[in-house]
Design an enzyme around this catalytic site. Sequence first.
Site, short mmCIF file in Angstrom:
data_model
loop_
_atom_site.label_atom_id
_atom_site.label_comp_id
_atom_site.label_asym_id
_atom_site.label_seq_id
_atom_site.Cartn_x
_atom_site.Cartn_y
_atom_site.Cartn_z
N ASP A 39 0.73 -1.14 0.00
CA ASP A 39 -0.10 -0.22 0.03
C ASP A 39 0.78 1.28 0.11
O ASP A 39 2.20 1.21 0.36
CB ASP A 39 -0.95 -0.14 1.13
CG ASP A 39 -2.19 0.97 1.11
OD1 ASP A 39 -3.26 0.40 0.95
OD2 ASP A 39 -2.14 2.18 0.83
N VAL A 56 1.42 1.31 -6.95
CA VAL A 56 1.12 0.41 -8.02
C VAL A 56 1.32 0.95 -9.44
O VAL A 56 1.38 0.39 -10.73
CB VAL A 56 -0.14 -0.48 -8.18
CG1 VAL A 56 -0.18 -1.12 -6.99
CG2 VAL A 56 -1.32 0.77 -8.01
N ASN A 82 -6.21 -5.29 -5.66
CA ASN A 82 -7.25 -4.48 -5.29
C ASN A 82 -6.99 -3.06 -5.14
O ASN A 82 -8.09 -2.12 -5.21
CB ASN A 82 -7.52 -4.84 -3.71
CG ASN A 82 -8.41 -4.09 -2.78
OD1 ASN A 82 -9.64 -3.92 -3.10
ND2 ASN A 82 -7.76 -3.18 -2.09
N SER A 134 -16.10 -3.96 -10.81
CA SER A 134 -16.88 -3.08 -10.21
C SER A 134 -18.30 -3.27 -11.00
O SER A 134 -18.28 -3.61 -12.13
CB SER A 134 -16.77 -1.61 -10.57
OG SER A 134 -17.81 -1.09 -10.01
N TYR A 147 -13.86 6.08 -14.42
CA TYR A 147 -13.78 4.94 -13.46
C TYR A 147 -14.52 3.57 -14.14
O TYR A 147 -13.77 2.50 -13.95
CB TYR A 147 -14.64 5.10 -12.11
CG TYR A 147 -14.50 3.94 -11.24
CD1 TYR A 147 -13.48 3.86 -10.44
CD2 TYR A 147 -15.63 3.38 -10.93
CE1 TYR A 147 -13.38 2.81 -9.76
CE2 TYR A 147 -15.69 2.49 -9.72
CZ TYR A 147 -14.31 2.03 -9.38
OH TYR A 147 -14.41 0.99 -8.36
N LYS A 151 -12.45 0.04 -14.94
CA LYS A 151 -12.75 -1.11 -14.39
C LYS A 151 -13.30 -2.26 -15.22
O LYS A 151 -12.99 -3.41 -15.43
CB LYS A 151 -13.78 -1.14 -13.27
CG LYS A 151 -13.39 -0.33 -11.92
CD LYS A 151 -12.26 -1.35 -11.43
CE LYS A 151 -11.73 -0.51 -10.05
NZ LYS A 151 -10.71 -1.49 -9.50
N THR A 179 -21.92 -0.97 -4.44
CA THR A 179 -21.34 0.20 -3.51
C THR A 179 -21.10 -0.47 -2.02
O THR A 179 -21.90 -0.98 -1.33
CB THR A 179 -22.31 1.37 -3.46
OG1 THR A 179 -22.63 1.73 -4.67
CG2 THR A 179 -21.64 2.53 -2.54
P1 NAI Z 1 -10.15 2.61 0.01
O1 NAI Z 1 -9.98 3.71 -0.66
O2 NAI Z 1 -10.60 2.37 1.17
O3 NAI Z 1 -8.73 1.50 -0.18
C1 NAI Z 1 -7.91 1.80 -1.29
C2 NAI Z 1 -6.33 1.36 -0.75
O4 NAI Z 1 -5.81 1.36 -1.97
C3 NAI Z 1 -6.03 2.47 0.19
O5 NAI Z 1 -5.36 1.77 1.32
C4 NAI Z 1 -4.94 3.44 -0.59
O6 NAI Z 1 -3.91 3.63 0.08
C5 NAI Z 1 -4.52 2.29 -1.78
N1 NAI Z 1 -4.03 2.86 -2.77
C6 NAI Z 1 -4.55 3.76 -3.74
N2 NAI Z 1 -3.77 4.10 -4.49
C7 NAI Z 1 -2.71 3.11 -4.64
C8 NAI Z 1 -1.32 3.02 -5.33
N3 NAI Z 1 -1.11 3.76 -6.32
N4 NAI Z 1 -0.68 1.97 -4.77
C9 NAI Z 1 -0.68 1.38 -3.97
N5 NAI Z 1 -1.93 1.48 -3.08
C10 NAI Z 1 -2.90 2.28 -3.37
O7 NAI Z 1 -10.90 1.83 -1.21
P2 NAI Z 1 -12.07 0.49 -1.23
O8 NAI Z 1 -13.36 1.00 -1.35
O9 NAI Z 1 -11.80 -0.58 -0.27
O10 NAI Z 1 -11.74 -0.16 -2.90
C11 NAI Z 1 -10.85 -1.01 -2.99
C12 NAI Z 1 -10.82 -1.50 -4.53
O11 NAI Z 1 -12.26 -2.01 -4.54
C13 NAI Z 1 -10.76 -0.56 -5.64
O12 NAI Z 1 -9.96 -1.07 -6.65
C14 NAI Z 1 -12.17 -0.07 -5.93
O13 NAI Z 1 -12.09 0.52 -7.14
C15 NAI Z 1 -12.77 -1.31 -5.87
N6 NAI Z 1 -14.53 -1.18 -5.71
C16 NAI Z 1 -14.82 -0.45 -4.59
C17 NAI Z 1 -16.39 -0.01 -4.57
C18 NAI Z 1 -16.84 0.74 -3.40
O14 NAI Z 1 -17.81 0.98 -3.43
N7 NAI Z 1 -15.90 0.97 -2.50
C19 NAI Z 1 -16.94 -0.82 -5.34
C20 NAI Z 1 -16.41 -1.69 -6.49
C21 NAI Z 1 -15.05 -1.74 -6.41
#
Ligand code: NAI
Length: 246
Positions: A39, A56, A82, A134, A147, A151, A179
């Site tokens: 992360d 990443v 993720n 997603s 977005y 995805k 979501t």
């Molecule tokens: P979040 O924002 O709570 O956690 C994302 C994590 O990824 C954070 O710890 C952040 O530091 C890390 N991150 C971001 N950019 C990064 C990079 N360049 N390199 C390394 N780490 C990085 O997000 P959440 O909601 O847990 O989402 C996780 C995944 O699930 C994402 O791919 C998102 O698109 C997908 N997703 C989320 C949904 C939602 O409603 N929350 C719905 C569908 C998919």
Amino acid sequence: MTAAELDGLTAVVTGGASGIGLATATLLAERGARVAVLDLDPSAVPEPLLGFTADVSDDASVSGAVEAAAEALGGIDILVNNAGIGAIGTVADNPDEQWLRVLDVNLVGVVRTTRAALPHLRRSTRASVVNLGSIVVTTGLPQRALYAASKGAVHSLTLSMAADHVREGIRVNCVSPGTVDTPWVGRLLDAADDPAAERAALNARQPHGRLVTPEEVAAAIAYLVSPAAGSTTGMTLQVDGGMANL
Ligand code: NAI
């Protein structure tokens, strides 16, 4: 699934310091895997998870962190791609720089991390990868053009990766959440004029009447990486409260 189902396996979860990634890393560890989180800021990752700093969108950063994680874990059997970022807007709104940035993290980030992990996955007898897609890919939602495109590419990439690596013994699947109640969505709600009304609207948008929990997405991922899913590859598992079936 028994507690010991993932005993002896090792896992890398990108973006594992928050939300879905943290719930996934925690569940995989509870089920017996040794887990490394990659992360931007892994400083608050709880034990027994191992935290590694990685971006990443930076190939040297990702490959260095994957190697360090593989060394600490003694290999990589499971990769959960993720890490991801959001973007709000129509095609009229997001400038090229933002398109390139989101694609760099959400799409090329998956490619970079998988490329770095592949030599380790090839040495595993129970290798699998899960990519975070997603439900926006199949439903279409207003204000999510960039977005959704990022995805959608991950969904297509999953199918190609599954075809490319199945004969090497590596399964590749995708989860497609609705979501999910994570810090990401919390930040969007905090920025709304009326966060309570916005949360109610998001709950109502889910046909099952509430946000998906990070633990529900983690459970789907834990299934896909488990030996029980040993013949499942190229699959997208929806965890969306019925959104895709509207
Ligand atoms: P979040 O924002 O709570 O956690 C994302 C994590 O990824 C954070 O710890 C952040 O530091 C890390 N991150 C971001 N950019 C990064 C990079 N360049 N390199 C390394 N780490 C990085 O997000 P959440 O909601 O847990 O989402 C996780 C995944 O699930 C994402 O791919 C998102 O698109 C997908 N997703 C989320 C949904 C939602 O409603 N929350 C719905 C569908 C998919």
